[in-house]
Scaffold this motif. Structure first.
Motif, PDB file in Angstrom:
ATOM      1  N   LYS A  26       0.897  -1.272   0.012  1.00 18.58           N
ATOM      2  CA  LYS A  26       0.054  -0.121  -0.025  1.00 18.58           C
ATOM      3  C   LYS A  26       0.636   1.445   0.022  1.00 18.58           C
ATOM      4  CE  LYS A  26      -4.307  -1.510   2.077  1.00 18.58           C
ATOM      5  NZ  LYS A  26      -4.639  -2.022   3.545  1.00 18.58           N
ATOM      6  N   HIS A  27       1.922   1.430   0.841  1.00 24.28           N
ATOM      7  CA  HIS A  27       2.793   2.461   0.949  1.00 24.28           C
ATOM      8  C   HIS A  27       3.530   2.661  -0.572  1.00 24.28           C
ATOM      9  CE1 HIS A  27       2.306   3.421   5.267  1.00 24.28           C
ATOM     10  NE2 HIS A  27       2.906   2.307   5.528  1.00 24.28           N
ATOM     11  N   VAL A  28       3.806   1.424  -1.109  1.00 26.55           N
ATOM     12  CA  VAL A  28       4.580   1.637  -2.360  1.00 26.55           C
ATOM     13  C   VAL A  28       3.656   2.354  -3.264  1.00 26.55           C
ATOM     14  CG1 VAL A  28       5.452   0.257  -4.266  1.00 26.55           C
ATOM     15  CG2 VAL A  28       6.248  -0.178  -2.033  1.00 26.55           C
ATOM     16  N   ILE A  37      10.756  -0.132  -4.708  1.00 24.20           N
ATOM     17  CA  ILE A  37      10.477  -1.397  -4.024  1.00 24.20           C
ATOM     18  C   ILE A  37       9.744  -2.343  -5.069  1.00 24.20           C
ATOM     19  CG2 ILE A  37       9.224  -2.741  -2.196  1.00 24.20           C
ATOM     20  CD1 ILE A  37       9.637  -0.204  -0.264  1.00 24.20           C
ATOM     21  N   HIS A  38      10.374  -3.197  -5.568  1.00 25.40           N
ATOM     22  CA  HIS A  38       9.832  -4.011  -6.591  1.00 25.40           C
ATOM     23  C   HIS A  38       8.702  -5.124  -6.323  1.00 25.40           C
ATOM     24  CE1 HIS A  38      13.107  -2.709  -9.654  1.00 25.40           C
ATOM     25  NE2 HIS A  38      13.622  -2.310  -8.287  1.00 25.40           N
ATOM     26  N   THR A  39       9.342  -5.885  -5.421  1.00 25.67           N
ATOM     27  CA  THR A  39       8.504  -7.221  -5.041  1.00 25.67           C
ATOM     28  C   THR A  39       8.397  -7.375  -3.525  1.00 25.67           C
ATOM     29  OG1 THR A  39       9.367  -8.088  -7.064  1.00 25.67           O
ATOM     30  CG2 THR A  39       7.966  -9.671  -5.462  1.00 25.67           C
ATOM     31  N   VAL A  40       7.224  -7.841  -3.052  1.00 25.42           N
ATOM     32  CA  VAL A  40       7.084  -8.048  -1.614  1.00 25.42           C
ATOM     33  C   VAL A  40       6.731  -9.442  -1.672  1.00 25.42           C
ATOM     34  CG1 VAL A  40       6.076  -7.633   0.722  1.00 25.42           C
ATOM     35  CG2 VAL A  40       6.755  -5.595  -0.884  1.00 25.42           C
ATOM     36  N   GLU A  41       7.429 -10.612  -0.965  1.00 24.26           N
ATOM     37  CA  GLU A  41       7.101 -11.871  -0.881  1.00 24.26           C
ATOM     38  C   GLU A  41       7.218 -12.702   0.285  1.00 24.26           C
ATOM     39  OE1 GLU A  41       7.516 -14.569  -3.737  1.00 24.26           O
ATOM     40  OE2 GLU A  41       7.034 -13.229  -5.524  1.00 24.26           O
ATOM     41  N   ILE A  42       6.050 -13.530   0.498  1.00 22.72           N
ATOM     42  CA  ILE A  42       6.112 -14.370   1.535  1.00 22.72           C
ATOM     43  C   ILE A  42       6.052 -15.829   0.948  1.00 22.72           C
ATOM     44  CG2 ILE A  42       4.651 -15.145   3.619  1.00 22.72           C
ATOM     45  CD1 ILE A  42       3.216 -12.462   3.262  1.00 22.72           C
ATOM     46  N   MET A  71      14.108  -4.954  -3.311  1.00 18.53           N
ATOM     47  CA  MET A  71      14.334  -3.146  -3.354  1.00 18.53           C
ATOM     48  C   MET A  71      15.613  -2.703  -3.318  1.00 18.53           C
ATOM     49  SD  MET A  71      13.500  -2.420   0.694  1.00 18.53           S
ATOM     50  CE  MET A  71      14.919  -2.295   1.682  1.00 18.53           C
ATOM     51  N   VAL A  72      15.539  -1.182  -3.936  1.00 14.80           N
ATOM     52  CA  VAL A  72      16.846  -0.749  -3.901  1.00 14.80           C
ATOM     53  C   VAL A  72      16.879   0.006  -2.550  1.00 14.80           C
ATOM     54  CG1 VAL A  72      17.940   1.295  -4.912  1.00 14.80           C
ATOM     55  CG2 VAL A  72      16.513  -0.227  -6.375  1.00 14.80           C
TER      56      VAL A  72
END
Length: 174
Positions: A26-28, A37-42, A71-72
């Motif tokens: 959401k922040h991204v 920030i490219h990908t957030v994974e679980i 992410m960078v």
């Protein structure tokens, strides 16, 4: 600070992984940080649990309490992730997050690598990695979705099918 995106591991309170991932996403979106920030994974795995009532297939977290983020790393992205409710910190020494190595990323399987296959069913291939290294065989089946190839190898006068990773074999040039 690095200019290329790398994978970082974020430690969360147990059970907060989904909340943390959703909040970061959401922040991204809200701050238009998709370039940082490219990908957030679980990482999840499908497991068959066998109980008295029979067997059932369930999705389970591979690393409970952790979220992987590609992410960078900048002051802004560090603060954004660090200040999400449920995040206890980055995995690393002290306050400096340490990115995962290429080998670790490959081992986790979070990034799907496209492997170009230069052989097809019926071709003779040489095994270039693993316990059967330098054996020759004939490709019987290629499963691109699973990154596997089945090769029939002649061992001790017997034809034996062997399942290998796509990059463990290479075509034999005639």
């Amino acid at each position: 600070m690095s200019e290329t995106a790398k994978w970082y591991v974020v430690h969360t309170y147990s059970g907060y992984e989904n909340t943390v991932a959703t909040t970061i996403e959401k922040h991204v979106e809200n701050r238009n940080l998709r370039d940082l920030i490219h990908t957030v994974e679980i990482p999840m795995e499908t497991v068959t649990e066998i109980t008295d009532a029979g067997s059932k297939t369930v999705e389970r977290k591979v690393f409970p309490g952790y979220v992987l983020i590609k992410m960078v790393l900048t002051d802004e992205t560090w603060h954004l992730v660090r200040n999400v409710r449920g995040v206890t910190g980055f995995v690393g020494s002290g306050t400096k997050p340490i990115p995962l190595t290429e080998e670790e990323v490959a081992g986790l399987g979070v990034e799907k690598r496209k492997i170009e296959v230069s052989y097809e069913v019926g071709d003779t291939v040489k095994i270039v990695d693993g316990p059967l290294e330098s054996f020759m065989g004939v490709v019987e089946e290629i499963a691109l979705d699973k990154s596997k190839v089945r090769v029939v190898v002649s061992m001790f006068g017997r034809e034996t099918p062997v399942e290998l990773e796509l990059d463990q074999v290479e075509p034999v040039s005639h």
